[in-house]
Design a protein around this motif. Structure first.
Motif, PDB file in Angstrom:
ATOM      1  N   SER A   1      49.945  38.732  41.444  1.00  0.00           N
ATOM      2  CA  SER A   1      49.666  37.410  40.874  1.00  0.00           C
ATOM      3  C   SER A   1      50.955  36.721  40.455  1.00  0.00           C
ATOM      4  CB  SER A   1      48.718  37.544  39.684  1.00  0.00           C
ATOM      5  OG  SER A   1      49.379  38.071  38.561  1.00  0.00           O
TER       6      SER A   1
ATOM      7  N   THR B   1      45.569  38.128  44.258  1.00  0.00           N
ATOM      8  CA  THR B   1      44.381  38.702  44.890  1.00  0.00           C
ATOM      9  C   THR B   1      43.561  39.434  43.830  1.00  0.00           C
ATOM     10  OG1 THR B   1      45.596  38.991  46.954  1.00  0.00           O
ATOM     11  CG2 THR B   1      43.558  40.251  46.704  1.00  0.00           C
TER      12      THR B   1
ATOM     13  N   SER C   1      37.735  42.102  47.805  1.00  0.00           N
ATOM     14  CA  SER C   1      38.791  41.340  47.138  1.00  0.00           C
ATOM     15  C   SER C   1      38.645  39.859  47.476  1.00  0.00           C
ATOM     16  CB  SER C   1      40.168  41.851  47.562  1.00  0.00           C
ATOM     17  OG  SER C   1      40.365  41.639  48.942  1.00  0.00           O
ATOM     18  N   TYR C   2      39.348  39.036  46.724  1.00  0.00           N
ATOM     19  CA  TYR C   2      39.286  37.588  46.912  1.00  0.00           C
ATOM     20  C   TYR C   2      40.684  37.033  46.698  1.00  0.00           C
ATOM     21  CZ  TYR C   2      37.122  32.971  46.866  1.00  0.00           C
ATOM     22  OH  TYR C   2      36.743  31.694  47.183  1.00  0.00           O
ATOM     23  N   GLU C   3      41.163  36.326  47.704  1.00  0.00           N
ATOM     24  CA  GLU C   3      42.546  35.867  47.641  1.00  0.00           C
ATOM     25  C   GLU C   3      42.653  34.425  47.162  1.00  0.00           C
ATOM     26  OE1 GLU C   3      46.534  36.327  50.391  1.00  0.00           O
ATOM     27  OE2 GLU C   3      44.667  37.345  50.909  1.00  0.00           O
TER      28      GLU C   3
ATOM     29  N   GLU D   1      45.452  31.601  47.055  1.00  0.00           N
ATOM     30  CA  GLU D   1      46.764  31.408  47.669  1.00  0.00           C
ATOM     31  C   GLU D   1      47.051  29.921  47.850  1.00  0.00           C
ATOM     32  OE1 GLU D   1      46.637  33.169  51.547  1.00  0.00           O
ATOM     33  OE2 GLU D   1      44.657  32.375  51.949  1.00  0.00           O
TER      34      GLU D   1
END
Ligand SMILES: [Cu+2]
Length: 172
Positions: free
Chosen positions: A45, A60, A111-113, A115
């Motif tokens: 992060s 993430t 997971s979740y990104e 960005e």
């Protein structure tokens, strides 16, 4: 006699406190089927350095638990107003960011990104510069009220040149 009365009052008070503690225990057992904060990580992060105005946080979110979790709000000392944002096409085909309805759901064992150019955490109204090289603590709150604490590193970012510092690009 007076002392005895006082002792009784204390004893009653303690009984009430014990009852409260027991209630708290049974509540936390119920929510054990909810978000398991210890199974949530926020990897790689970082926050884009900014002198003023607004900035964004990326990383993430990793959910090692066996249940989906939904991040609904983020709080941090460096911004009084934090929102979860997504990028969406406006009527002209340009991409603009807007608040993400319903928060961010991270699937079980998934997971979740967040960005640049995609979903991100938006930090508004910075009262002081957010300087590269510093660490910023923040708190995630999930849909069932469970919280988790993380620390994010501030970095200079000149990469894709998305404009996270321009209020005019912001539909929210
Ligand atoms: Cu945004």
């Amino acid at each position: 006699m007076k002392a005895f009365t006082r002792a009784r009052t204390v004893a009653i008070g303690m009984t009430a406190a014990t009852a409260l503690v027991l209630t708290g225990c049974s509540n936390s057992e119920e929510s054990a089927s909810g978000t398991d904060a210890s199974a949530i990580a926020f990897e790689d992060s970082w926050i884009k350095a900014a002198d003023s105005g607004m900035t964004a946080m990326f990383g993430t979110i990793v959910n090692a638990s066996g249940a989906d979790v939904t991040l609904t709000s983020v709080t941090t000392g460096v911004s009084p107003r934090v929102e979860l944002h997504e990028m969406a096409a406006d009527g002209t085909g340009a991409m603009k960011m807007r608040e993400k309805d319903g928060g961010v759901t991270v699937p079980a064992h998934g997971s979740y990104e967040l960005e640049p150019g995609g979903d991100h955490i938006m930090l508004f109204d910075l009262p002081a510069p957010v300087q590269a090289g510093t660490d910023v603590p923040f708190t995630f709150t999930f849909s069932d009220g469970v919280t988790a604490q993380f620390t994010s590193q501030v970095r200079d970012f000149t990469g894709a040149r998305e404009d996270y510092g321009n209020g005019e690009a912001h539909s929210g």
